[in-house]
Design a protein around this motif. Structure first.
Motif, PDB file in Angstrom:
ATOM      1  N   TYR A  80       0.841  -1.190   0.069  1.00 38.09           N
ATOM      2  CA  TYR A  80       0.151   0.339   0.101  1.00 38.09           C
ATOM      3  C   TYR A  80       0.745   1.274  -0.001  1.00 38.09           C
ATOM      4  O   TYR A  80       1.838   1.103   0.578  1.00 38.09           O
ATOM      5  N   TYR A  81       0.308   2.252  -0.701  1.00 44.55           N
ATOM      6  CA  TYR A  81       0.662   3.769  -0.244  1.00 44.55           C
ATOM      7  C   TYR A  81      -0.366   4.701  -0.447  1.00 44.55           C
ATOM      8  O   TYR A  81      -1.363   4.517  -1.127  1.00 44.55           O
ATOM      9  N   GLY A  99      -5.194   6.289  -1.732  1.00 45.27           N
ATOM     10  CA  GLY A  99      -4.007   5.574  -2.481  1.00 45.27           C
ATOM     11  C   GLY A  99      -4.136   4.409  -3.185  1.00 45.27           C
ATOM     12  O   GLY A  99      -5.211   4.287  -3.840  1.00 45.27           O
ATOM     13  N   GLN A 100      -3.052   3.606  -3.054  1.00 44.43           N
ATOM     14  CA  GLN A 100      -3.240   2.717  -4.154  1.00 44.43           C
ATOM     15  C   GLN A 100      -2.722   1.363  -3.221  1.00 44.43           C
ATOM     16  O   GLN A 100      -1.904   1.369  -2.525  1.00 44.43           O
ATOM     17  N   LYS A 145       6.017   7.307  -2.896  1.00 43.19           N
ATOM     18  CA  LYS A 145       6.069   5.922  -3.226  1.00 43.19           C
ATOM     19  C   LYS A 145       7.334   5.254  -2.775  1.00 43.19           C
ATOM     20  O   LYS A 145       7.310   3.996  -2.834  1.00 43.19           O
ATOM     21  N   ARG A 146       8.119   5.866  -1.845  1.00 44.44           N
ATOM     22  CA  ARG A 146       9.360   5.103  -1.680  1.00 44.44           C
ATOM     23  C   ARG A 146       9.343   4.263  -0.562  1.00 44.44           C
ATOM     24  O   ARG A 146      10.015   3.060  -0.834  1.00 44.44           O
ATOM     25  N   ASP A 147       8.533   4.318   0.392  1.00 45.07           N
ATOM     26  CA  ASP A 147       8.313   2.933   1.407  1.00 45.07           C
ATOM     27  C   ASP A 147       7.819   1.728   0.801  1.00 45.07           C
ATOM     28  O   ASP A 147       8.265   0.746   1.202  1.00 45.07           O
ATOM     29  N   SER A 148       6.757   1.992  -0.115  1.00 39.61           N
ATOM     30  CA  SER A 148       6.407   1.106  -0.907  1.00 39.61           C
ATOM     31  C   SER A 148       7.494   0.117  -1.702  1.00 39.61           C
ATOM     32  O   SER A 148       7.579  -0.924  -1.803  1.00 39.61           O
ATOM     33  N   TYR A 149       8.250   1.180  -2.527  1.00 40.87           N
ATOM     34  CA  TYR A 149       9.385   0.565  -3.267  1.00 40.87           C
ATOM     35  C   TYR A 149      10.364  -0.299  -2.435  1.00 40.87           C
ATOM     36  O   TYR A 149      10.855  -1.096  -2.804  1.00 40.87           O
ATOM     37  N   ARG A 150      10.673   0.485  -1.286  1.00 46.59           N
ATOM     38  CA  ARG A 150      11.659  -0.409  -0.424  1.00 46.59           C
ATOM     39  C   ARG A 150      11.131  -1.955  -0.038  1.00 46.59           C
ATOM     40  O   ARG A 150      11.810  -2.537   0.098  1.00 46.59           O
ATOM     41  N   LYS A 151       9.867  -1.824   0.290  1.00 49.01           N
ATOM     42  CA  LYS A 151       9.127  -3.112   0.487  1.00 49.01           C
ATOM     43  C   LYS A 151       9.391  -4.244  -0.873  1.00 49.01           C
ATOM     44  O   LYS A 151       9.730  -5.302  -0.642  1.00 49.01           O
TER      45      LYS A 151
END
Length: 162
Positions: A80-81, A99-100, A145-151
């Motif tokens: 999620y973000y 969000g998405q 989007k950075r936290d979701s990309y990290r995951k």
């Protein structure tokens, strides 16, 4: 198994991380955007009743022209973000959503670079693209989007050496 207990108000979406033979990932610069933080992986909405894998393949072709891929992994759950207030205020993306939520697919590119066609679909998503080291991606994407990309990167990092 997908977690059905996540909050409502998130647009269902797929994301795609395409790895080349050198372990680099496909990264596109958003069409019509400026700045150093306008890069992202291909992603897009899921049509009503559409299978997640079919949606990922369709979005990849529409946004990049890439067809020559093998799916090698997918995220275990939705990622999620949230859209930040400034994005919601624009009313362009995120309309009616907080969000998405995304299921991400890792795909191995088996074609040649000239297969990439950023004009493959009537709505161009990217103005340019490159193969990028996965460790450089986070600093190039938009902040929300950075936290979701990290995951996603953490879940797919093992593919680099595969």
């Amino acid at each position: 198994m997908m977690n059905a207990e996540k909050p409502k108000g998130y647009r269902p979406n797929v994301g795609i991380v395409v790895f080349n033979a050198d372990g680099k990932v496909w990264l596109g610069h958003r069409y019509g955007m400026t700045g150093d933080h306008s890069w992202q992986f291909p992603q897009g909405g899921i049509d009503e009743g559409e299978d997640l894998e079919a949606a990922a393949r369709r979005e990849l072709v529409e946004e990049t022209g890439i067809r020559s891929v093998d799916i090698v992994a997918r995220t275990a759950d939705w990622v999620y973000y949230d859209f930040p207030p400034e994005v919601l205020a624009q009313g362009k993306i995120g309309k009616n959503y907080l969000g998405q939520k995304q299921v991400w697919f890792a795909m191995r590119f088996t074609g040649q670079d000239d297969e990439v066609d950023l004009h493959a679909h009537h709505e161009q998503e990217f103005s340019r693209w490159e193969w990028c080291d996965i460790d450089r991606v986070i600093d190039r994407v938009v902040h929300f989007k950075r936290d979701s990309y990290r995951k996603v990167i953490a879940e797919f990092r093992h593919i680099i050496k595969a």
